[in-house]
Design a protein around this motif. Structure first.
Motif, PDB file in Angstrom:
ATOM      1  N   MET A 298       5.189 -19.302   0.391  1.00 27.01           N
ATOM      2  CA  MET A 298       5.086 -18.001   1.062  1.00 27.01           C
ATOM      3  C   MET A 298       4.153 -17.068   0.276  1.00 27.01           C
ATOM      4  O   MET A 298       4.222 -17.011  -0.947  1.00 27.01           O
ATOM      5  N   GLY A 299       3.304 -16.380   1.016  1.00 27.02           N
ATOM      6  CA  GLY A 299       2.476 -15.351   0.399  1.00 27.02           C
ATOM      7  C   GLY A 299       2.983 -13.981   0.821  1.00 27.02           C
ATOM      8  O   GLY A 299       3.817 -13.875   1.729  1.00 27.02           O
ATOM      9  N   LEU A 300       2.483 -12.946   0.160  1.00 26.26           N
ATOM     10  CA  LEU A 300       2.840 -11.583   0.533  1.00 26.26           C
ATOM     11  C   LEU A 300       1.563 -10.879   0.972  1.00 26.26           C
ATOM     12  O   LEU A 300       0.598 -10.781   0.185  1.00 26.26           O
ATOM     13  N   ILE A 301       1.555 -10.378   2.199  1.00 26.63           N
ATOM     14  CA  ILE A 301       0.331  -9.778   2.736  1.00 26.63           C
ATOM     15  C   ILE A 301       0.068  -8.415   2.078  1.00 26.63           C
ATOM     16  O   ILE A 301       0.948  -7.552   2.025  1.00 26.63           O
ATOM     17  N   VAL A 302      -1.161  -8.273   1.563  1.00 28.41           N
ATOM     18  CA  VAL A 302      -1.585  -7.022   0.925  1.00 28.41           C
ATOM     19  C   VAL A 302      -2.439  -6.217   1.899  1.00 28.41           C
ATOM     20  O   VAL A 302      -2.363  -4.993   1.963  1.00 28.41           O
ATOM     21  N   GLU A 303      -3.264  -6.918   2.665  1.00 29.65           N
ATOM     22  CA  GLU A 303      -4.159  -6.252   3.617  1.00 29.65           C
ATOM     23  C   GLU A 303      -4.393  -7.187   4.795  1.00 29.65           C
ATOM     24  O   GLU A 303      -4.494  -8.407   4.600  1.00 29.65           O
ATOM     25  N   ASN A 304      -4.452  -6.635   5.983  1.00 27.85           N
ATOM     26  CA  ASN A 304      -4.828  -7.423   7.166  1.00 27.85           C
ATOM     27  C   ASN A 304      -5.495  -6.449   8.119  1.00 27.85           C
ATOM     28  O   ASN A 304      -4.844  -5.821   8.948  1.00 27.85           O
ATOM     29  N   SER A 305      -6.797  -6.291   7.959  1.00 29.99           N
ATOM     30  CA  SER A 305      -7.465  -5.207   8.689  1.00 29.99           C
ATOM     31  C   SER A 305      -8.756  -5.675   9.341  1.00 29.99           C
ATOM     32  O   SER A 305      -9.395  -6.632   8.882  1.00 29.99           O
ATOM     33  N   ARG A 306      -9.135  -4.937  10.375  1.00 31.09           N
ATOM     34  CA  ARG A 306     -10.365  -5.263  11.092  1.00 31.09           C
ATOM     35  C   ARG A 306     -11.565  -4.865  10.250  1.00 31.09           C
ATOM     36  O   ARG A 306     -11.536  -3.850   9.559  1.00 31.09           O
TER      37      ARG A 306
ATOM     38  N   ARG B 137     -10.065  -9.204   7.918  1.00 35.17           N
ATOM     39  CA  ARG B 137      -9.903  -9.634   6.530  1.00 35.17           C
ATOM     40  C   ARG B 137      -8.405  -9.658   6.219  1.00 35.17           C
ATOM     41  O   ARG B 137      -7.699  -8.674   6.467  1.00 35.17           O
ATOM     42  N   LEU B 138      -7.954 -10.775   5.685  1.00 31.72           N
ATOM     43  CA  LEU B 138      -6.545 -10.925   5.303  1.00 31.72           C
ATOM     44  C   LEU B 138      -6.491 -11.217   3.807  1.00 31.72           C
ATOM     45  O   LEU B 138      -7.088 -12.188   3.341  1.00 31.72           O
ATOM     46  N   VAL B 139      -5.810 -10.336   3.062  1.00 36.22           N
ATOM     47  CA  VAL B 139      -5.637 -10.535   1.621  1.00 36.22           C
ATOM     48  C   VAL B 139      -4.147 -10.732   1.367  1.00 36.22           C
ATOM     49  O   VAL B 139      -3.328  -9.965   1.881  1.00 36.22           O
ATOM     50  N   PHE B 140      -3.814 -11.774   0.618  1.00 33.13           N
ATOM     51  CA  PHE B 140      -2.399 -11.976   0.322  1.00 33.13           C
ATOM     52  C   PHE B 140      -2.198 -12.464  -1.108  1.00 33.13           C
ATOM     53  O   PHE B 140      -3.090 -13.057  -1.717  1.00 33.13           O
ATOM     54  N   GLU B 141      -1.010 -12.138  -1.619  1.00 35.77           N
ATOM     55  CA  GLU B 141      -0.652 -12.541  -2.978  1.00 35.77           C
ATOM     56  C   GLU B 141       0.051 -13.878  -2.929  1.00 35.77           C
ATOM     57  O   GLU B 141       0.921 -14.091  -2.077  1.00 35.77           O
TER      58      GLU B 141
ATOM     59  N   PRO C  57       0.760  -5.384   6.073  1.00 36.47           N
ATOM     60  CA  PRO C  57       0.995  -5.459   4.632  1.00 36.47           C
ATOM     61  C   PRO C  57       2.491  -5.373   4.330  1.00 36.47           C
ATOM     62  O   PRO C  57       3.221  -4.615   4.977  1.00 36.47           O
ATOM     63  N   GLY C  58       2.918  -6.170   3.381  1.00 40.08           N
ATOM     64  CA  GLY C  58       4.341  -6.205   3.017  1.00 40.08           C
ATOM     65  C   GLY C  58       5.082  -7.345   3.692  1.00 40.08           C
ATOM     66  O   GLY C  58       6.154  -7.742   3.231  1.00 40.08           O
ATOM     67  N   GLU C  59       4.505  -7.904   4.776  1.00 37.71           N
ATOM     68  CA  GLU C  59       5.137  -9.051   5.445  1.00 37.71           C
ATOM     69  C   GLU C  59       4.838 -10.334   4.668  1.00 37.71           C
ATOM     70  O   GLU C  59       3.814 -10.443   3.988  1.00 37.71           O
ATOM     71  N   LYS C  60       5.738 -11.311   4.838  1.00 41.21           N
ATOM     72  CA  LYS C  60       5.521 -12.623   4.214  1.00 41.21           C
ATOM     73  C   LYS C  60       4.535 -13.425   5.051  1.00 41.21           C
ATOM     74  O   LYS C  60       4.456 -13.243   6.271  1.00 41.21           O
TER      75      LYS C  60
END
Ligand SMILES: Cc1cc2nc3c(=O)[nH]c(=O)nc-3n(C[C@H](O)[C@H](O)[C@H](O)COP(=O)(O)OP(=O)(O)OC[C@H]3O[C@@H](n4cnc5c(N)ncnc54)[C@H](O)[C@@H]3O)c2cc1C
Length: 188
Positions: free
Chosen positions: A1-9, A19-23, A83-86
């Motif tokens: 599982m990752g943690l979403i930091v950014e998911n923006s157009r 762009r999707l950034v995840f930890e 952001p904040g979702e798994k």
């Protein structure tokens, strides 16, 4: 599982680029050229995971970045995550690129096919290997949206099919001109 930091157009809405950034711990082992396989919903459909190329690897902060274009139901559902979702994903998967020890990299991509090459250019730069990106796209609007995506690859030439930005033609035409021997010399 990752943690979403950014998911923006990224760019204008009609470009449908995100762009999707995840930890994730996966950032510590990911290699340029690998991809992640994302489960976009916990529901039964769509069942298949969606593959997206790793575009940037931040091992120090444990973050991966992917870029995606809305295509169908899967990427549409992915774009709704916040952001904040798994993030349910498998990866890193696939064989990564080999970064050469010396010389210069010539990266060649059409449209959104550039994404897997971004992490390669970045890693090569870290090792002191310069990259040149030859990139073809549909029109000026595409590059207006996508320009920030490849900002860390300093030298590049662009081509558009309609000639509205960069050279007119296909990226393979750019390649031909880059590979052409200087005037007065014949190729060996
Ligand atoms: C290794 C790999 C890396 C990719 N990297 C990127 C990327 O970085 N950015 C990007 O925008 N797109 C990338 N793609 C394409 C991306 O995976 C599809 O656009 C996405 O799956 C579409 O899903 P959808 O539900 O929105 O559309 P759909 O309407 O379901 O599918 C659109 C197309 O994607 C194909 N597809 C759907 N799921 C899969 C799957 N699990 N395996 C193989 N093909 C599938 C379908 O066959 C169809 O041709 C990559 C594809 C592959 C195989």
């Amino acid at each position: 599982m990752g943690l979403i930091v950014e998911n923006s157009r990224v760019g204008a809405p009609e470009q449908k680029l995100y762009r999707l950034v995840f930890e994730s711990e996966a950032a510590r082992t990911a290699q340029p050229g690998q991809f992640v396989h994302i489960r976009v919903t916990a529901a039964a459909a769509p069942l298949l995971r969606r593959p997206l190329s790793i575009a940037a690897i931040d091992a120090a902060r444990g973050r991966l970045t992917v870029y995606y274009r809305l295509k169908g139901q899967g990427t549409e559902l992915l774009s709704q995550k916040r952001p904040g979702e798994k993030l349910d994903f498998l990866g890193p998967l696939g064989r990564g690129f080999t970064v050469p020890a010396a010389g210069e990299l010539l990266l060649i991509a059409g449209g959104v096919g550039v994404f897997p090459l971004l992490s390669l250019g970045e890693e090569a730069g870290r090792r002191g290997i310069p990259s040149v990106l030859l990139w073809g796209g549909e029109n000026r609007a595409f590059f207006a949206a996508a320009a920030a995506v490849a900002e860390h690859i300093p030298v590049r030439r662009l081509a558009t099919a309609d000639g509205s930005f960069g050279d007119r033609g296909r990226v393979t035409d750019l390649l031909t001109s880059v590979l052409a021997p200087p005037a007065g010399r014949t190729p060996c």
